[in-house]
Motif scaffolding. Structure first.
Motif, short mmCIF file in Angstrom:
data_model
loop_
_atom_site.label_atom_id
_atom_site.label_comp_id
_atom_site.label_asym_id
_atom_site.label_seq_id
_atom_site.Cartn_x
_atom_site.Cartn_y
_atom_site.Cartn_z
N ASP A 102 -4.85 -14.67 -18.59
CA ASP A 102 -3.61 -14.28 -18.08
C ASP A 102 -2.77 -13.32 -18.96
OD1 ASP A 102 -4.64 -15.45 -15.85
OD2 ASP A 102 -2.96 -16.93 -15.80
N SER A 143 -13.09 -12.52 -14.87
CA SER A 143 -12.01 -11.86 -13.82
C SER A 143 -10.95 -10.94 -14.50
CB SER A 143 -11.58 -12.78 -12.84
OG SER A 143 -12.67 -13.47 -12.30
N GLU A 177 -7.68 -20.38 -19.13
CA GLU A 177 -6.88 -19.49 -17.72
C GLU A 177 -5.67 -18.85 -18.37
OE1 GLU A 177 -8.66 -22.49 -14.50
OE2 GLU A 177 -6.74 -22.74 -15.54
N ARG A 225 -12.01 -17.08 -15.14
CA ARG A 225 -10.81 -16.47 -15.16
C ARG A 225 -10.97 -15.27 -16.30
NH1 ARG A 225 -5.45 -17.99 -14.30
NH2 ARG A 225 -6.36 -19.76 -12.91
#
Length: 347
Positions: A271, A298, A267, A295
């Protein structure tokens, strides 16, 4: 095979030079684990003779034996077992023992230390039963085709790898398939106690011919680095200027209960790196890495999962594959080739 061993009666081969140990293990296997002991033999030679004519689901293997040492005979046992999972049961497989990491790197599915000063017979029998049930289970069939999806060349800046049971051998195969010219940073979260991590880092260094370090707080991630998570903290990433990132160690509890856990790594790296991240999910029980893989996708990153056939336990990669989150589902060696190809590095 059914997930319920009471009805399936998984077949077990015991390899131990002690007649007392063979008798005790036989009783525990048949009573506590509700399995069937197909044979109990005193050495590697006896095991190979039996496996040449018969099949079992799980092999319990001692290490300290006269004649051929368990670690020396392990590759032959795995080959002769034709898919049987090997559980090393030995006093030499204590927490932090180098023999444990070597056995796992050679292809043992799991290890268990024999009863002794710090391990009671009762707790040993319970743990043995749990491990046998897990190793003898077969995962449900994948709900989506386990094939690589066509993908254009997609460059990335970092590879993050998550693994658990069966993951060390898979990781070894993956890393050895990478060409020597591949120098991008690799960050690994393998479910292991802290005492095992120095031996694990040494094994990774041997497999790659590159220095491998235990991740430390505030390390800046850069090329030529291979980092492994310490056994008592999650490895996460925080952004730095110019697209770089630094390691931060995190000890907050996570939903899946693992320490270290793959999810916070995936995750936080998603990011920081977005489409510049390639995340790999290898063999392991449970669903650690599933939320993180979602994640990653995405954020535009790439996810690769180990295939069912080569996995000791297809829980972690199977969850990712079944949800359609994997760009490719491959053997560990093929994952190494995939990483090199996606990054435009010649083998």
């Amino acid at each position: 095979m059914s997930a319920t061993l009471a009805s399936a009666r998984a077949r077990v081969l015991i390899v131990d030079d002690s007649s007392v140990a063979r008798a005790v293990l036989t009783r525990m296997v048949e009573e506590a684990a509700a399995c069937s002991v197909a044979a109990a033999v005193p050495d590697i030679a006896g095991a190979l003779r039996f496996l040449a004519a018969d099949r079992v689901d799980v092999i319990l293997l001692d290490l300290e034996m006269p004649g051929i040492h368990g670690l020396v005979g392990l590759p032959d046992i795995i080959a002769a077992g034709a898919g049987a999972k090997v559980l090393v049961v030995s006093s030499a497989a204590g927490e932090g023992a180098a023999a444990t990491i070597e056995a796992l790197a050679l292809g043992a599915a799991d290890t268990l230390v024999k009863p002794g000063r710090y391990v009671t017979a009762g707790s040993f029998a319970m743990t043995l039963a749990e491990k046998l049930i897990r190793l003898a289970e077969q995962s449900e069939p994948v709900l989506r085709p386990a094939t690589a999806q066509p993908a254009a060349h997609h460059d990335f800046d970092v590879v993050a790898i998550g693994a658990s049971t069966g993951g060390i051998h898979a990781l070894n195969s993956l890393l050895q398939a990478l060409p020597a010219t591949f120098r991008k940073p690799i960050v690994i979260t393998q479910h292991l106690p802290a005492s095992f991590i120095p031996y694990f880092a040494g094994q990774v260094a041997t497999a790659t011919g590159r220095m491998c370090q235990v991740a430390a707080d505030k390390m800046v991630i850069g090329d030529d680095m291979i980092l492994v998570a310490p056994g008592d903290a999650h490895v996460t990433a925080v952004p730095l200027p110019k697209g770089r990132a630094a390691i931060r160690l995190n000890r907050d509890p996570v939903a899946n209960g693992n320490m270290p856990s793959v999810d916070p790594m995936f995750e936080s790296f998603a990011d920081c790196f977005g489409p510049r991240l390639l995340a790999v999910v290898l063999s392991g029980m449970g669903r650690d890495g599933f939320a993180g893989a979602r994640r990653v996708r995405s954020a535009g990153g790439t996810v690769v999962a180990q295939d069912q056939t080569s996995s000791v336990v297809w829980g972690m990669p199977g969850a990712v594959a079944a949800a359609g989150l994997a760009n490719a589902v491959l053997t560990p060696g093929a994952i190494g080739d995939y990483i090199a190809a996606q990054h435009g590095v010649a083998a």
